[in-house]
Design a protein around this motif. Structure first.
Motif, PDB file in Angstrom:
ATOM      1  N   PHE A  97      21.563 -61.681  49.942  1.00  0.00           N
ATOM      2  CA  PHE A  97      21.785 -61.331  51.346  1.00  0.00           C
ATOM      3  C   PHE A  97      21.119 -59.984  51.668  1.00  0.00           C
ATOM      4  O   PHE A  97      21.798 -58.994  51.967  1.00  0.00           O
ATOM      5  CB  PHE A  97      23.289 -61.263  51.641  1.00  0.00           C
ATOM      6  N   PRO A  98      19.786 -59.931  51.626  1.00  0.00           N
ATOM      7  CA  PRO A  98      19.071 -58.656  51.797  1.00  0.00           C
ATOM      8  C   PRO A  98      19.191 -58.048  53.190  1.00  0.00           C
ATOM      9  O   PRO A  98      18.832 -56.893  53.389  1.00  0.00           O
ATOM     10  CB  PRO A  98      17.619 -59.032  51.481  1.00  0.00           C
ATOM     11  N   GLU A  99      19.713 -58.823  54.140  1.00  0.00           N
ATOM     12  CA  GLU A  99      19.857 -58.278  55.485  1.00  0.00           C
ATOM     13  C   GLU A  99      21.019 -57.297  55.602  1.00  0.00           C
ATOM     14  O   GLU A  99      21.193 -56.646  56.637  1.00  0.00           O
ATOM     15  CB  GLU A  99      20.030 -59.409  56.509  1.00  0.00           C
ATOM     16  N   TYR A 100      21.841 -57.190  54.541  1.00  0.00           N
ATOM     17  CA  TYR A 100      22.965 -56.258  54.536  1.00  0.00           C
ATOM     18  C   TYR A 100      22.722 -55.156  53.511  1.00  0.00           C
ATOM     19  O   TYR A 100      22.139 -55.395  52.456  1.00  0.00           O
ATOM     20  CB  TYR A 100      24.278 -56.994  54.236  1.00  0.00           C
ATOM     21  N   SER A 101      23.188 -53.952  53.803  1.00  0.00           N
ATOM     22  CA  SER A 101      22.945 -52.816  52.914  1.00  0.00           C
ATOM     23  C   SER A 101      23.732 -52.966  51.613  1.00  0.00           C
ATOM     24  O   SER A 101      24.794 -53.606  51.566  1.00  0.00           O
ATOM     25  CB  SER A 101      23.339 -51.510  53.603  1.00  0.00           C
ATOM     26  N   ARG A 102      23.233 -52.343  50.561  1.00  0.00           N
ATOM     27  CA  ARG A 102      23.910 -52.394  49.262  1.00  0.00           C
ATOM     28  C   ARG A 102      25.300 -51.747  49.331  1.00  0.00           C
ATOM     29  O   ARG A 102      26.247 -52.220  48.712  1.00  0.00           O
ATOM     30  CB  ARG A 102      23.060 -51.693  48.199  1.00  0.00           C
ATOM     31  N   SER A 103      25.402 -50.660  50.079  1.00  0.00           N
ATOM     32  CA  SER A 103      26.707 -49.993  50.177  1.00  0.00           C
ATOM     33  C   SER A 103      27.724 -50.871  50.892  1.00  0.00           C
ATOM     34  O   SER A 103      28.902 -50.932  50.510  1.00  0.00           O
ATOM     35  CB  SER A 103      26.559 -48.650  50.902  1.00  0.00           C
ATOM     36  N   LYS A 104      27.271 -51.605  51.930  1.00  0.00           N
ATOM     37  CA  LYS A 104      28.177 -52.504  52.644  1.00  0.00           C
ATOM     38  C   LYS A 104      28.629 -53.648  51.738  1.00  0.00           C
ATOM     39  O   LYS A 104      29.800 -54.017  51.701  1.00  0.00           O
ATOM     40  CB  LYS A 104      27.490 -53.047  53.898  1.00  0.00           C
ATOM     41  N   LEU A 105      27.700 -54.220  50.991  1.00  0.00           N
ATOM     42  CA  LEU A 105      28.029 -55.316  50.077  1.00  0.00           C
ATOM     43  C   LEU A 105      29.019 -54.850  49.002  1.00  0.00           C
ATOM     44  O   LEU A 105      29.962 -55.576  48.663  1.00  0.00           O
ATOM     45  CB  LEU A 105      26.756 -55.857  49.425  1.00  0.00           C
ATOM     46  N   LYS A 106      28.802 -53.663  48.481  1.00  0.00           N
ATOM     47  CA  LYS A 106      29.712 -53.128  47.457  1.00  0.00           C
ATOM     48  C   LYS A 106      31.111 -52.941  48.030  1.00  0.00           C
ATOM     49  O   LYS A 106      32.125 -53.256  47.372  1.00  0.00           O
ATOM     50  CB  LYS A 106      29.176 -51.804  46.919  1.00  0.00           C
ATOM     51  N   THR A 107      31.176 -52.457  49.266  1.00  0.00           N
ATOM     52  CA  THR A 107      32.477 -52.265  49.918  1.00  0.00           C
ATOM     53  C   THR A 107      33.185 -53.604  50.100  1.00  0.00           C
ATOM     54  O   THR A 107      34.403 -53.713  49.865  1.00  0.00           O
ATOM     55  CB  THR A 107      32.296 -51.584  51.283  1.00  0.00           C
TER      56      THR A 107
END
Length: 327
Positions: free
Chosen positions: A31-41
């Motif tokens: 899901f590259p359209e979302y930031s890594r920090s958001k995905l981690k959260t």
């Protein structure tokens, strides 16, 4: 979970290239359209499940053929500024818009391009799009690739469009001019991954992600071929990498094409035309998808930009001037 307009639902299956990677790394790839920090959260908040089991540890090691699902509330603040940049809009309603992107326009801000992008233009054209991740951008075109792009104006529309991309339901067709005379169309089925030493480049790699490109010949010339290509997958630089892989890189591709090669006996006029074409000869000519609200199958077409039309005229004249070199 009670759904709201800001609820997103994502689903994808892991592939061989994901074996042994951490969950947060796999999510960033899927899901590259979302930031890594958001995905981690989202992982830590219990919004991510693997094969139906909620996983809250970002370092969880993944296997292949696992079903990953995400259901979360999106609260995105786009930090980029709105800029009055003209957009060639070919379709728009309250859910999506389709643009015909010109050459030399970057889609998303990044290193070296903090502003002056499609995203900045979208924020100016439709300010409410700042509530959608990446201002609704669900797929990109390279800076110097022209043609059609779809943008989501709401989070539900974006989720729907991203799902179509992942399920390979969205149809994208391109026109290109490749080096060499090709006598027939075909399929390139070769996995693509990040280049081993050049971080900004992609390459055909055994452990890369599956990538399939279909191509057919529109017209062949003595040293080049005008092609129609259709993406079955949508990897970064896919067409450019695949065509270079089969020894027919795109004309003007300074990254994957190697040194420019001039056909023997080329006129000064033709050499000037080739040297004056400073981008890869690639255009997103047709886009088809299911409308995220009505489910209607919709298709848009964009004619070749003037620079590619002029390039093809020059290539045709070169062939006419050198008929002895045609097969």
């Amino acid at each position: 979970m009670t759904q709201s307009p800001n609820t997103i639902q994502l689903e994808a299956s892991t592939e061989a290239a994901h074996f042994g990677l951490r969950l947060d790394q796999v999510l960033a790839d899927l899901f590259p359209e979302y930031s890594r920090s958001k995905l981690k959260t989202w992982i830590q908040d219990g919004n991510v499940a693997v094969n139906g089991e909620v996983i809250t540890v970002p370092r969880h090691k993944m296997q292949m053929d696992e079903l990953v699902t995400v259901q979360a509330e999106m609260d995105v603040q786009v930090t980029s500024e709105a800029q009055d940049i003209a957009l060639n809009i070919v379709y728009e309603d309250e859910h999506i818009l389709v643009i015909n992107k010109p050459a030399d326009l970057v889609v998303h801000p990044g290193a070296g391009n903090p502003s002056g992008t499609v995203l900045n233009a979208l924020l100016n054209h439709c300010p409410e799009i700042d509530k959608v991740p990446r201002a609704g951008i669900v797929h990109r075109l390279d800076k110097d690739t022209t043609g059609l792009m779809v943008v989501a104006k709401t989070i539900p529309a974006q989720t729907h469009l991203v799902d179509q991309l992942q399920r390979r339901e969205m149809s994208r067709e391109y026109e290109a001019v490749a080096l060499g005379t090709m006598v027939a169309g075909g399929i390139v089925d070769a996995p693509i991954g990040r280049h081993a030493t050049k971080r900004t480049h992609m390459a055909v790699r055994e452990m890369g992600k599956p990538a399939v490109t279909h191509f057919r010949v529109i017209e062949k010339f003595r040293a080049y071929t005008h092609l129609r290509l259709k993406l079955e997958t949508g990897r970064t630089h896919q067409i450019r990498v695949h065509m270079a892989h089969i020894k027919h890189p795109l004309l003007g591709d300074q990254v994957y094409g190697g040194r420019p090669r001039l056909p023997k006996g080329a006129s000064e006029e033709f050499i000037a035309a080739l040297r004056g074409f400073q981008r890869q000869a690639l255009h997103a000519a047709q886009l088809s998808l299911f409308h995220p609200e009505t489910e209607e199958w919709m298709t848009w077409k964009a004619p070749l930009p003037q620079d590619m039309q002029d390039l093809l005229k020059a290539v045709k004249k070169d062939t006419a001037d050198n008929p002895q070199d045609m097969l």
